[in-house]
Design a protein around this motif. Structure first.
Motif, PDB file in Angstrom:
ATOM      1  N   ILE A   1      -7.124  -6.955 -17.530  1.00 35.32           N
ATOM      2  CA  ILE A   1      -6.685  -6.528 -16.200  1.00 35.32           C
ATOM      3  C   ILE A   1      -6.244  -7.765 -15.430  1.00 35.32           C
ATOM      4  N   THR A   2      -4.972  -7.803 -15.055  1.00 41.64           N
ATOM      5  CA  THR A   2      -4.422  -8.962 -14.356  1.00 41.64           C
ATOM      6  C   THR A   2      -4.057  -8.586 -12.930  1.00 41.64           C
ATOM      7  N   LEU A   3      -4.657  -9.279 -11.961  1.00 36.62           N
ATOM      8  CA  LEU A   3      -4.275  -9.123 -10.553  1.00 36.62           C
ATOM      9  C   LEU A   3      -2.943  -9.837 -10.371  1.00 36.62           C
ATOM     10  N   ASN A   4      -1.905  -9.105  -9.993  1.00 35.62           N
ATOM     11  CA  ASN A   4      -0.547  -9.641 -10.082  1.00 35.62           C
ATOM     12  C   ASN A   4       0.183  -9.598  -8.739  1.00 35.62           C
ATOM     13  N   ARG A   5      -0.418 -10.235  -7.740  1.00 30.40           N
ATOM     14  CA  ARG A   5       0.263 -10.425  -6.447  1.00 30.40           C
ATOM     15  C   ARG A   5       0.208 -11.907  -6.089  1.00 30.40           C
ATOM     16  N   PRO A   6       0.793 -12.763  -6.896  1.00 30.11           N
ATOM     17  CA  PRO A   6       0.649 -14.204  -6.648  1.00 30.11           C
ATOM     18  C   PRO A   6       1.194 -14.647  -5.293  1.00 30.11           C
ATOM     19  N   ASP A   7       2.218 -13.948  -4.787  1.00 23.93           N
ATOM     20  CA  ASP A   7       2.777 -14.310  -3.484  1.00 23.93           C
ATOM     21  C   ASP A   7       1.817 -13.991  -2.344  1.00 23.93           C
ATOM     22  N   LYS A   8       0.851 -13.127  -2.598  1.00 26.47           N
ATOM     23  CA  LYS A   8      -0.184 -12.790  -1.619  1.00 26.47           C
ATOM     24  C   LYS A   8      -1.557 -13.253  -2.103  1.00 26.47           C
TER      25      LYS A   8
ATOM     26  N   ASN B   1       0.812  -1.220   0.000  1.00 30.75           N
ATOM     27  CA  ASN B   1       0.000   0.000   0.000  1.00 30.75           C
ATOM     28  C   ASN B   1       0.841   1.264   0.000  1.00 30.75           C
ATOM     29  N   ASP B   2       2.166   1.134   0.249  1.00 33.22           N
ATOM     30  CA  ASP B   2       3.014   2.305   0.358  1.00 33.22           C
ATOM     31  C   ASP B   2       3.687   2.668  -0.953  1.00 33.22           C
ATOM     32  N   LYS B   3       3.515   1.869  -1.991  1.00 35.64           N
ATOM     33  CA  LYS B   3       4.223   2.145  -3.230  1.00 35.64           C
ATOM     34  C   LYS B   3       3.274   2.049  -4.409  1.00 35.64           C
ATOM     35  N   GLU B   4       3.761   2.483  -5.544  1.00 37.27           N
ATOM     36  CA  GLU B   4       2.957   2.443  -6.757  1.00 37.27           C
ATOM     37  C   GLU B   4       2.568   1.004  -7.058  1.00 37.27           C
ATOM     38  N   ASP B   5       1.295   0.787  -7.367  1.00 32.98           N
ATOM     39  CA  ASP B   5       0.798  -0.571  -7.508  1.00 32.98           C
ATOM     40  C   ASP B   5       0.846  -1.074  -8.942  1.00 32.98           C
ATOM     41  N   GLY B   6       1.601  -0.398  -9.825  1.00 36.24           N
ATOM     42  CA  GLY B   6       1.637  -0.829 -11.208  1.00 36.24           C
ATOM     43  C   GLY B   6       2.049  -2.278 -11.372  1.00 36.24           C
ATOM     44  N   GLN B   7       2.998  -2.722 -10.538  1.00 34.74           N
ATOM     45  CA  GLN B   7       3.473  -4.096 -10.661  1.00 34.74           C
ATOM     46  C   GLN B   7       2.460  -5.095 -10.118  1.00 34.74           C
ATOM     47  N   HIS B   8       1.520  -4.635  -9.303  1.00 39.62           N
ATOM     48  CA  HIS B   8       0.512  -5.513  -8.718  1.00 39.62           C
ATOM     49  C   HIS B   8      -0.774  -5.539  -9.534  1.00 39.62           C
ATOM     50  N   LEU B   9      -0.880  -4.674 -10.501  1.00 34.66           N
ATOM     51  CA  LEU B   9      -2.031  -4.673 -11.401  1.00 34.66           C
ATOM     52  C   LEU B   9      -1.522  -4.401 -12.814  1.00 34.66           C
TER      53      LEU B   9
ATOM     54  N   ASN C   1      -3.013 -12.727  -4.728  1.00 37.19           N
ATOM     55  CA  ASN C   1      -3.705 -11.627  -5.425  1.00 37.19           C
ATOM     56  C   ASN C   1      -4.690 -10.886  -4.536  1.00 37.19           C
ATOM     57  N   ALA C   2      -4.357 -10.792  -3.243  1.00 34.82           N
ATOM     58  CA  ALA C   2      -5.163  -9.964  -2.343  1.00 34.82           C
ATOM     59  C   ALA C   2      -5.117  -8.519  -2.829  1.00 34.82           C
ATOM     60  N   ILE C   3      -6.223  -7.826  -2.686  1.00 33.44           N
ATOM     61  CA  ILE C   3      -6.385  -6.509  -3.296  1.00 33.44           C
ATOM     62  C   ILE C   3      -6.110  -5.409  -2.277  1.00 33.44           C
ATOM     63  N   THR C   4      -5.122  -4.571  -2.576  1.00 29.54           N
ATOM     64  CA  THR C   4      -4.777  -3.435  -1.729  1.00 29.54           C
ATOM     65  C   THR C   4      -5.593  -2.215  -2.136  1.00 29.54           C
ATOM     66  N   LYS C   5      -5.541  -1.181  -1.312  1.00 26.91           N
ATOM     67  CA  LYS C   5      -6.274   0.043  -1.620  1.00 26.91           C
ATOM     68  C   LYS C   5      -5.866   0.638  -2.973  1.00 26.91           C
ATOM     69  N   PRO C   6      -4.560   0.772  -3.278  1.00 31.33           N
ATOM     70  CA  PRO C   6      -4.207   1.283  -4.606  1.00 31.33           C
ATOM     71  C   PRO C   6      -4.710   0.405  -5.737  1.00 31.33           C
ATOM     72  N   MET C   7      -4.783  -0.908  -5.504  1.00 33.30           N
ATOM     73  CA  MET C   7      -5.310  -1.798  -6.543  1.00 33.30           C
ATOM     74  C   MET C   7      -6.790  -1.548  -6.782  1.00 33.30           C
ATOM     75  N   TYR C   8      -7.553  -1.333  -5.700  1.00 39.16           N
ATOM     76  CA  TYR C   8      -8.967  -0.990  -5.877  1.00 39.16           C
ATOM     77  C   TYR C   8      -9.105   0.239  -6.769  1.00 39.16           C
ATOM     78  N   GLU C   9      -8.307   1.248  -6.463  1.00 37.05           N
ATOM     79  CA  GLU C   9      -8.385   2.488  -7.226  1.00 37.05           C
ATOM     80  C   GLU C   9      -7.933   2.288  -8.671  1.00 37.05           C
ATOM     81  N   SER C  10      -6.888   1.468  -8.863  1.00 38.51           N
ATOM     82  CA  SER C  10      -6.369   1.246 -10.210  1.00 38.51           C
ATOM     83  C   SER C  10      -7.322   0.412 -11.058  1.00 38.51           C
ATOM     84  N   ILE C  11      -7.998  -0.570 -10.444  1.00 38.64           N
ATOM     85  CA  ILE C  11      -8.976  -1.373 -11.178  1.00 38.64           C
ATOM     86  C   ILE C  11     -10.130  -0.490 -11.649  1.00 38.64           C
ATOM     87  N   ALA C  12     -10.631   0.351 -10.738  1.00 40.08           N
ATOM     88  CA  ALA C  12     -11.719   1.261 -11.107  1.00 40.08           C
ATOM     89  C   ALA C  12     -11.279   2.193 -12.228  1.00 40.08           C
TER      90      ALA C  12
END
Length: 436
Positions: A188-195, A169-177, A197-208
């Motif tokens: 649109i690919t959710l790209n946090r396989p190590d987690k 949540n503290d960094k740009e989420d480009g690599q996670h989405l 693909n749990a969705i962080t706040k920046p990911m919510y905003e980026s998906i929208a």
């Protein structure tokens, strides 16, 4: 925030972090405070008071400090070193330091257990009480060793960089989405396989944002959402609670208000998307990763997928209009199993009840999606975009979307109250304890 499975340790404020160095352990009378300032302030300012007060504590707790001079000095030095860290430790370490400090200065925890609603004090109490009968000297040694590992004083530390220092949540989420535009398709690919693909706040905003961009791009015919790795998505990353808590300096209600706005905006992007939206469920889906499927136009799943919305086990309530779409899709009884009873639905069951349209063998899933969308006889090459949009407008017309927006708001108003309920806070606390 929303139903999900990934979590940080607990929600802590900067004020709590400072209390790790100077915790409130016993009342200081006006006389002893003045004595500290006037007669014992060897280092100047608050540092002198801290050292004097720590020596006072060690003297009272260790019988005058007999026999432990070197360890006492190391303990005091470690407290000063902690204040000079350039990078804030993660919450696990903060709690450990707090517990060790209390154990070293006050002994075994005998304080009553705080209520579940007071999550910070509950976490601090747990960190202290779990040390059991650890002796004061052993607690001091472990405290010193932990601080040295943070500062690098033991030769093997990280120079102030600690595990978990930089959260997603503290960094740009480009690599996670990952958002790819290809041949008239937004993927649109959710790209946090190590987690998972749990969705962080920046990911919510980026998906929208990605959905809104695709909606307004005349070259885009449809959009597809997929996950990387073995999971589609494990739902909301519960560290979002922590981030909101920190942002609003411990004001839980302000944090939940902000989180509810993020949720409502996120869901609205699905409701208003005017083109076909496909869910390519490559693996297990949990929480909001399931509820948003009800807002998509078509969902296909691999045979490794399952679906679960654990709202009641987390003390929360449904989101993404699932209180309307689930009964509409699968009937009230099956919807109740999902929304009230935490039912874990298999891919076969999801197909039978209409949540998904087909099941694809896991080993063939990526190839199937590629051919289905981009192949010679795929959607891009066989379906006229305006025709698809007109059909969707008839199925999900203005009055239908207006109804969904009303439900979205009502669900968000409800869930923000659930997030600060005793049940939700207790469920999160239990989850944290299981993760130890």
């Amino acid at each position: 925030m929303f139903a999900g499975v990934v979590v940080s340790k607990t929600m802590l404020t900067n004020q709590f972090y400072r209390r790790l160095v100077w915790p409130t352990i016993a009342p200081i009378t006006r006389a002893t405070r003045q004595q500290a300032l006037n007669g014992h302030n060897h280092n100047g300012g608050s540092n002198g008071v801290l050292l004097w007060w720590s020596r006072r504590l060690m003297s009272s707790n260790n019988g005058g400090g007999g026999g432990g001079g070197s360890l006492d000095n190391n303990f005091l030095t470690a407290q000063q070193s902690l204040k000079g860290l350039t990078a804030e430790p993660d919450n696990d370490i903060k709690l450990r330091l707090y517990g060790l400090y209390k154990q070293a200065t006050s002994g075994q925890c005998t304080a009553p257990k705080p209520s579940a609603f007071n999550m910070v004090d509950r976490a601090k109490w747990t960190a202290w009480s779990q040390l059991g009968q650890l002796s004061k000297s052993e607690a001091m040694q472990q405290y010193v060793a932990t601080v040295n590992s943070l500062t690098g004083a033991d030769g093997g530390g990280s120079g102030g960089q600690t595990r978990g220092q930089q959260t997603p949540n503290d960094k740009e989420d480009g690599q996670h989405l990952l958002v790819e535009k290809r041949n008239g398709v937004t993927k649109i690919t959710l790209n946090r396989p190590d987690k998972f693909n749990a969705i962080t706040k920046p990911m919510y905003e980026s998906i929208a944002s990605a959905l809104n961009d695709a909606a307004n791009d005349e070259t885009i015919k449809l959009a597809v959402i997929i996950g990387s790795g073995k999971f589609f998505s494990s739902g909301n990353d519960l560290s979002n609670f922590e981030q909101a808590f920190k942002q609003f300096k411990g004001d839980m209600r302000a944090g939940t208000e902000q989180s509810a706005k993020v949720l409502q905006h996120f869901v609205a992007a699905f409701i208003d998307f005017p083109k076909p939206l496909i869910g390519a469920v490559n693996g297990p889906a949990i929480g909001i990763a399931v509820t948003t499927l009800g807002l998509m136009d078509c969902a296909v799943a691999s045979d490794s997928a399952y679906f679960q919305t654990p709202f009641s086990s987390l003390g929360q309530s449904p989101e993404a209009c699932a209180t309307f779409t689930f009964p509409h899709i699968m009937g009230f009884s099956k919807a109740s199993e999902m929304l009230y009873f935490n039912h874990k639905m298999s891919a076969a069951e999801a197909l039978q009840c209409g949540l998904i349209s087909r099941i694809v063998p896991s080993a063939q899933f990526d190839d199937y999606i590629e051919n289905w969308i981009f192949g010679d006889k795929g959607l891009v090459n066989t379906c006229y975009p305006k025709s698809m949009q007109c059909s969707k407008q008839l199925v999900k017309n203005d009055s239908f979307r207006l109804k969904l927006h009303e439900i979205n708001k009502e669900e968000c108003d409800t869930i923000k109250e659930r997030w600060i309920s005793d049940e939700c806070l207790d469920a999160i606390q239990k989850f944290l304890q299981k993760k130890k």
